[in-house]
Design a protein around this motif. Structure first.
Motif, PDB file in Angstrom:
ATOM      1  N   PHE A 452     -23.340 -45.423 -15.572  1.00 39.74           N
ATOM      2  CA  PHE A 452     -23.924 -44.317 -16.351  1.00 39.74           C
ATOM      3  C   PHE A 452     -23.473 -43.014 -15.707  1.00 39.74           C
ATOM      4  CE2 PHE A 452     -26.918 -47.861 -16.935  1.00 39.74           C
ATOM      5  CZ  PHE A 452     -26.897 -47.940 -18.321  1.00 39.74           C
ATOM      6  N   HIS A 453     -23.101 -42.051 -16.544  1.00 35.45           N
ATOM      7  CA  HIS A 453     -22.572 -40.796 -15.987  1.00 35.45           C
ATOM      8  C   HIS A 453     -23.662 -39.759 -15.810  1.00 35.45           C
ATOM      9  CE1 HIS A 453     -18.528 -42.274 -16.292  1.00 35.45           C
ATOM     10  NE2 HIS A 453     -18.869 -42.775 -17.461  1.00 35.45           N
ATOM     11  N   LEU A 454     -23.430 -38.884 -14.855  1.00 35.06           N
ATOM     12  CA  LEU A 454     -24.440 -37.877 -14.477  1.00 35.06           C
ATOM     13  C   LEU A 454     -24.897 -37.023 -15.653  1.00 35.06           C
ATOM     14  CD1 LEU A 454     -25.925 -36.706 -12.001  1.00 35.06           C
ATOM     15  CD2 LEU A 454     -24.129 -34.986 -11.893  1.00 35.06           C
ATOM     16  N   SER A 455     -23.951 -36.699 -16.570  1.00 34.71           N
ATOM     17  CA  SER A 455     -24.329 -35.824 -17.689  1.00 34.71           C
ATOM     18  C   SER A 455     -25.514 -36.384 -18.466  1.00 34.71           C
ATOM     19  CB  SER A 455     -23.146 -35.647 -18.635  1.00 34.71           C
ATOM     20  OG  SER A 455     -22.713 -36.908 -19.066  1.00 34.71           O
ATOM     21  N   ARG A 456     -25.671 -37.690 -18.447  1.00 32.78           N
ATOM     22  CA  ARG A 456     -26.797 -38.294 -19.176  1.00 32.78           C
ATOM     23  C   ARG A 456     -27.960 -38.596 -18.248  1.00 32.78           C
ATOM     24  NH1 ARG A 456     -26.812 -38.494 -24.663  1.00 32.78           N
ATOM     25  NH2 ARG A 456     -27.841 -40.518 -24.657  1.00 32.78           N
ATOM     26  N   ILE A 457     -27.725 -38.419 -16.937  1.00 34.69           N
ATOM     27  CA  ILE A 457     -28.815 -38.740 -16.018  1.00 34.69           C
ATOM     28  C   ILE A 457     -29.824 -37.604 -16.027  1.00 34.69           C
ATOM     29  CG2 ILE A 457     -29.390 -39.173 -13.609  1.00 34.69           C
ATOM     30  CD1 ILE A 457     -26.711 -40.533 -13.327  1.00 34.69           C
TER      31      ILE A 457
END
Ligand code: ADP
Length: 460
Positions: A452-457
């Motif tokens: 999962f990428h940070l932009s969605r975290i």
């Protein structure tokens, strides 16, 4: 109006404006040049005659005689010289064709050079100073037939050149726009040939560097995507029908056999159990097909709730263990995961459960020890979940294909399954802006990593 006509008209308009402007300028400057040159000739005449009369003291008849034999004599040339009292002291204008105007004489007297027109005559007036007190007004007039005739001819030439140019521009514009638009017409013709049944056709991309080439290349790419998705849809429907037909045929067969004669209670129970098993398979398949429809959006979806990935994983594990007593699910959280915020993402809990449950179930299903090791770790911009098993693995050439709906690797055919799970998992992970990687070796095991990428975290 067709683009070709419009382009030709624009071509014509631009060409005509340029030609007309150029012709007007040529004519205007030629006319000015003629007038300037004629003025200078008149001035020279006035000066020479004044010199002969006033400085060389020649008399009128001698001057006239000289003038008559002068090859540079102007057409209808008239010279008038007046003294400071406006008395005419010399004239060649015997018929009084040049009218003496008071305002003109006043201007000349004040020292100005005056040029004016009187009917066909062009007249130049200037002051001639013999000494401080002796000032004479000199008027020289003539008709510039030759110059005007040249101008007339220039006008006709320019008009003809303009007309011919406009005709050439129109024809050239029509041909040029036809040539420029030909690739577009070709594309249109080719596109008209393409239909659902001939999606394999492609448009000629030419050199693929100019705009039309790029358009054709883009169109071809779109056709490839369409063709692929049409084929996939066709395969999908065929596979889905096949998967549904197998248990339905089994149910049908069992019920037919059952209806042939009376059975014991135990026999009925066994058959009903088997039919129930098959109906469960159908329901499961239908549910999965519905899930495909629900997650089929390409790329990320914007979810509006924050979910804890670790909690979802543990819930999934508990549910799987409750129904599959032989499964072993080990978990390991890496030291890199420092707090729960690193495991919180924006997403849909039920979809993530489906994805994780598929991955854990596969690990247990395809390994002899029925064990899946789930690991969590994170780095600066990403958060990863790994699912590892020591099972049958996936052959190299099938690693990409297992993500296609209904695809099952050749070594998995003896295990139960429909082949839809991984394609759903992939879609769910991509919906969450994540990505999925598969490392596997046939006979050694499989490791699937979901990132999962940070932009969605979530920031929380
Ligand atoms: P299913 O398991 O129902 O067949 P999936 O879509 O979950 O369908 O998986 C597709 C195929 O990928 C499986 O049929 C199997 O060949 C292969 N596969 C998936 N996970 C594993 C695994 N952990 N080990 C070995 N093969 C796997």
């Amino acid at each position: 109006m067709q683009i070709r006509t419009r382009l030709t008209l624009q071509f014509l308009l631009i060409g005509a404006v340029i030609m007309i402007l150029a012709s007007f300028s040529i004519y205007f400057f030629s006319a000015r040049y003629r007038q300037q040159a004629f003025m200078e000739r008149l001035m020279a005449k006035a000066r020479i005659t004044s010199n002969l009369l006033l400085e060389a003291n020649l008399n009128a008849s001698m001057i006239e005689q000289l003038e008559r034999s002068n090859p540079n004599k102007l057409n209808s040339e008239k010279i008038i010289i007046l003294n400071s009292n406006d008395d005419i002291i010399f004239t060649t204008d015997y018929k009084n064709e040049i009218k003496l105007r008071y305002d003109v004489l006043e201007s000349i007297r004040s020292g100005r050079q005056v040029f004016y027109q009187q009917e066909e005559y062009e007249i130049m007036g200037s002051l001639y100073r013999l000494s401080v007190n002796e000032r004479f007004l000199v008027l020289a007039g003539a008709i510039d037939n030759e110059g005007k005739h040249h101008l007339e001819q220039l006008r006709i030439i320019l008009l003809i050149v303009c007309l011919i140019s406009i005709i050439i521009i129109t024809v050239a514009g029509w041909m040029y726009s036809g040539r420029a638009l030909k690739p577009i017409s070709d594309v249109i013709k080719r596109v008209e040939e393409i239909s659902v049944t001939s999606l394999n056709l492609r448009i000629d991309e030419g050199n693929a560097k100019d705009e039309i080439g790029k358009l054709a290349a883009t169109f071809n790419k779109m056709l490839s995507r369409l063709e692929k998705s049409f084929t996939m849809q066709k395969d999908f429907i065929a596979n889905a029908s096949h998967e549904l037909r197998t248990p339905l045929t089994a149910i049908n067969g069992q019920l037919e056999v059952l209806s042939l004669k009376d059975r014991t209670n135990d026999e009925y129970k066994t058959e009903i159990k088997s039919v129930l098993e098959d109906t469960r398979r159908i329901i499961d398949l239908a549910n999965r097909l519905l899930l495909i429809a629900r997650t089929s959006a390409e790329g990320p979806i914007s979810f509006n709730s924050n979910v804890r990935v670790d909690e979802i994983l543990w819930q999934t594990r508990d549910e799987l263990l409750r129904f599959n007593k032989n499964f072993h699910i080990n978990s390991n959280i890496d030291e890199s995961v420092e707090d729960e915020s690193q495991m919180t993402i924006t997403g849909d809990e039920s979809l993530l459960k489906v994805a994780f449950s598929n991955l854990i179930e596969n690990g247990c299903k395809y390994s002899n020890n029925h064990t899946t090791n789930v690991g969590l770790n994170s780095s600066a911009n990403t958060f990863r979940v790994t699912f590892k098993d020591n099972g049958i693995g996936i052959p190299e050439d099938e690693k990409l294909k297992v993500f296609e709906p209904f695809y099952r690797s050749r070594n998995a055919k003896t295990y139960p399954g429909t082949g839809i799970g991984l394609s759903i998992v992939k879609q769910i992970i991509e919906n969450h802006n994540g990505n999925i990687e598969l490392m596997s070796e046939a006979g050694s095991g499989t490791e699937i990593t979901v990132t999962f990428h940070l932009s969605r975290i979530s920031e929380t």
